[in-house]
Design a protein around this motif. Sequence first.
Motif, PDB file in Angstrom:
ATOM      1  N   LEU A  65       0.832  -1.208   0.000  1.00  0.00           N
ATOM      2  CA  LEU A  65       0.000   0.000   0.000  1.00  0.00           C
ATOM      3  C   LEU A  65       0.868   1.260   0.000  1.00  0.00           C
ATOM      4  N   GLU A  66       1.944   1.245   0.778  1.00  0.00           N
ATOM      5  CA  GLU A  66       2.847   2.408   0.812  1.00  0.00           C
ATOM      6  C   GLU A  66       3.505   2.632  -0.546  1.00  0.00           C
ATOM      7  N   ASP A  67       3.889   1.549  -1.201  1.00  0.00           N
ATOM      8  CA  ASP A  67       4.467   1.673  -2.540  1.00  0.00           C
ATOM      9  C   ASP A  67       3.436   2.269  -3.501  1.00  0.00           C
ATOM     10  N   GLY A  68       2.206   1.803  -3.406  1.00  0.00           N
ATOM     11  CA  GLY A  68       1.140   2.348  -4.247  1.00  0.00           C
ATOM     12  C   GLY A  68       0.909   3.822  -3.997  1.00  0.00           C
ATOM     13  N   ASN A  69       0.931   4.221  -2.739  1.00  0.00           N
ATOM     14  CA  ASN A  69       0.793   5.649  -2.405  1.00  0.00           C
ATOM     15  C   ASN A  69       1.911   6.459  -3.041  1.00  0.00           C
ATOM     16  N   GLY A  70       3.126   5.910  -2.984  1.00  0.00           N
ATOM     17  CA  GLY A  70       4.266   6.598  -3.574  1.00  0.00           C
ATOM     18  C   GLY A  70       4.148   6.768  -5.077  1.00  0.00           C
ATOM     19  N   LEU A  71       3.411   5.864  -5.716  1.00  0.00           N
ATOM     20  CA  LEU A  71       3.201   5.935  -7.166  1.00  0.00           C
ATOM     21  C   LEU A  71       1.985   6.781  -7.526  1.00  0.00           C
ATOM     22  N   GLY A  72       1.293   7.296  -6.507  1.00  0.00           N
ATOM     23  CA  GLY A  72       0.136   8.146  -6.753  1.00  0.00           C
ATOM     24  C   GLY A  72      -1.167   7.404  -6.944  1.00  0.00           C
ATOM     25  N   LEU A  73      -1.201   6.125  -6.581  1.00  0.00           N
ATOM     26  CA  LEU A  73      -2.427   5.345  -6.723  1.00  0.00           C
ATOM     27  C   LEU A  73      -3.359   5.583  -5.539  1.00  0.00           C
ATOM     28  N   GLU A  74      -4.634   5.319  -5.750  1.00  0.00           N
ATOM     29  CA  GLU A  74      -5.580   5.265  -4.644  1.00  0.00           C
ATOM     30  C   GLU A  74      -5.385   3.908  -3.987  1.00  0.00           C
ATOM     31  N   THR A  75      -5.286   3.875  -2.673  1.00  0.00           N
ATOM     32  CA  THR A  75      -5.047   2.603  -1.994  1.00  0.00           C
ATOM     33  C   THR A  75      -6.160   2.314  -1.001  1.00  0.00           C
ATOM     34  N   VAL A  76      -6.473   1.029  -0.881  1.00  0.00           N
ATOM     35  CA  VAL A  76      -7.530   0.577   0.025  1.00  0.00           C
ATOM     36  C   VAL A  76      -6.983  -0.590   0.839  1.00  0.00           C
ATOM     37  N   TYR A  77      -7.042  -0.461   2.156  1.00  0.00           N
ATOM     38  CA  TYR A  77      -6.590  -1.554   3.022  1.00  0.00           C
ATOM     39  C   TYR A  77      -7.652  -2.648   3.074  1.00  0.00           C
ATOM     40  N   ASN A  78      -7.228  -3.884   2.877  1.00  0.00           N
ATOM     41  CA  ASN A  78      -8.128  -5.027   2.937  1.00  0.00           C
ATOM     42  C   ASN A  78      -7.910  -5.766   4.255  1.00  0.00           C
ATOM     43  N   GLY A  79      -8.770  -5.497   5.224  1.00  0.00           N
ATOM     44  CA  GLY A  79      -8.685  -6.185   6.505  1.00  0.00           C
ATOM     45  C   GLY A  79      -9.495  -7.464   6.541  1.00  0.00           C
ATOM     46  N   SER A  80     -10.076  -7.829   5.398  1.00  0.00           N
ATOM     47  CA  SER A  80     -10.934  -9.023   5.322  1.00  0.00           C
ATOM     48  C   SER A  80     -10.406 -10.025   4.309  1.00  0.00           C
ATOM     49  N   SER A  81      -9.097 -10.044   4.111  1.00  0.00           N
ATOM     50  CA  SER A  81      -8.537 -10.908   3.072  1.00  0.00           C
ATOM     51  C   SER A  81      -8.754 -12.387   3.357  1.00  0.00           C
ATOM     52  N   SER A  82      -9.036 -12.742   4.616  1.00  0.00           N
ATOM     53  CA  SER A  82      -9.325 -14.144   4.932  1.00  0.00           C
ATOM     54  C   SER A  82     -10.608 -14.615   4.248  1.00  0.00           C
ATOM     55  N   GLN A  83     -11.429 -13.680   3.776  1.00  0.00           N
ATOM     56  CA  GLN A  83     -12.663 -14.027   3.063  1.00  0.00           C
ATOM     57  C   GLN A  83     -12.399 -14.400   1.599  1.00  0.00           C
ATOM     58  N   GLY A  84     -11.166 -14.265   1.161  1.00  0.00           N
ATOM     59  CA  GLY A  84     -10.829 -14.623  -0.208  1.00  0.00           C
ATOM     60  C   GLY A  84     -10.900 -13.438  -1.157  1.00  0.00           C
ATOM     61  N   ILE A  85     -10.851 -13.750  -2.448  1.00  0.00           N
ATOM     62  CA  ILE A  85     -10.744 -12.716  -3.470  1.00  0.00           C
ATOM     63  C   ILE A  85     -11.951 -11.787  -3.498  1.00  0.00           C
ATOM     64  N   THR A  86     -13.112 -12.274  -3.052  1.00  0.00           N
ATOM     65  CA  THR A  86     -14.300 -11.421  -3.126  1.00  0.00           C
ATOM     66  C   THR A  86     -14.191 -10.204  -2.214  1.00  0.00           C
ATOM     67  N   ALA A  87     -13.420 -10.297  -1.141  1.00  0.00           N
ATOM     68  CA  ALA A  87     -13.231  -9.120  -0.283  1.00  0.00           C
ATOM     69  C   ALA A  87     -12.548  -8.009  -1.074  1.00  0.00           C
ATOM     70  N   SER A  88     -11.522  -8.359  -1.860  1.00  0.00           N
ATOM     71  CA  SER A  88     -10.841  -7.370  -2.700  1.00  0.00           C
ATOM     72  C   SER A  88     -11.768  -6.828  -3.778  1.00  0.00           C
ATOM     73  N   LEU A  89     -12.565  -7.716  -4.368  1.00  0.00           N
ATOM     74  CA  LEU A  89     -13.525  -7.288  -5.397  1.00  0.00           C
ATOM     75  C   LEU A  89     -14.513  -6.271  -4.830  1.00  0.00           C
ATOM     76  N   ARG A  90     -15.053  -6.576  -3.667  1.00  0.00           N
ATOM     77  CA  ARG A  90     -16.038  -5.676  -3.066  1.00  0.00           C
ATOM     78  C   ARG A  90     -15.417  -4.341  -2.674  1.00  0.00           C
ATOM     79  N   LEU A  91     -14.245  -4.386  -2.032  1.00  0.00           N
ATOM     80  CA  LEU A  91     -13.585  -3.147  -1.614  1.00  0.00           C
ATOM     81  C   LEU A  91     -13.216  -2.275  -2.814  1.00  0.00           C
ATOM     82  N   GLY A  92     -12.717  -2.905  -3.857  1.00  0.00           N
ATOM     83  CA  GLY A  92     -12.367  -2.155  -5.064  1.00  0.00           C
ATOM     84  C   GLY A  92     -13.582  -1.556  -5.738  1.00  0.00           C
ATOM     85  N   THR A  93     -14.660  -2.306  -5.775  1.00  0.00           N
ATOM     86  CA  THR A  93     -15.909  -1.814  -6.375  1.00  0.00           C
ATOM     87  C   THR A  93     -16.448  -0.632  -5.581  1.00  0.00           C
ATOM     88  N   GLU A  94     -16.422  -0.744  -4.258  1.00  0.00           N
ATOM     89  CA  GLU A  94     -16.870   0.371  -3.409  1.00  0.00           C
ATOM     90  C   GLU A  94     -16.023   1.610  -3.647  1.00  0.00           C
TER      91      GLU A  94
END
Length: 196
Positions: A65-94
């Motif tokens: 995430l810090e590297d992404g911030n340094g590149l100017g990207l929008e970053t989202v912390y995924n605290g629910s990664s134990s739920q699998g790929i759908t947690a990333s899908l939902r967070l990114g969609t939001e």
Amino acid sequence: MNISFIYMASGYGSRFGSNKLCAMLDGRPLYRHGLECLLAAAGELREKDGFDVRLILVSQYRDILEDGNGLGLETVYNGSSSQGITASLRLGTEAAGEDADILLFFVADQPYMKGSTVASFVRGFAGCGFGIGCVESGGRRGNPAAFSRRYRKELLALMGDRGGSVIMKAHPEDVWTMEVPAGELKDIDVQEDLER
């Protein structure tokens, strides 16, 4: 055309034996390869096509995430990664919000995809009239995958570790595919994949 590139870099790498996203490949961490591919594709689509492209990085790993911030990207912390790929899908969609015309999802363990291929895929999907798209090689589908905004609610409702393929299977008549070289779909699952 508003497009959100959502880069999902939250995997545990259980088959790999450690956090594979930070394993080194050709002098760079594995996750950096796909990230640089998306940066190149976004730049091409902005300059040549006039698309409005946002890059959203979703990860459970603070250093990524810090590297992404340094590149100017929008970053989202995924605290629910134990739920699998759908947690990333939902967070990114939001994070993309309701204004995104296209949501493009890309995984972080696929280092050989080219930025020009992603740009061609986005152009093709933007003009195809279908609501879902993905790349494929010889009948094997892969990432990136794209969804029009009309699938936003279904993306937000995903559960488990099955990803967007659930939506593709529910709407097979609305799926457009683009053939790509097989080598670009190779992913890194185990240590031997890196050594090859």
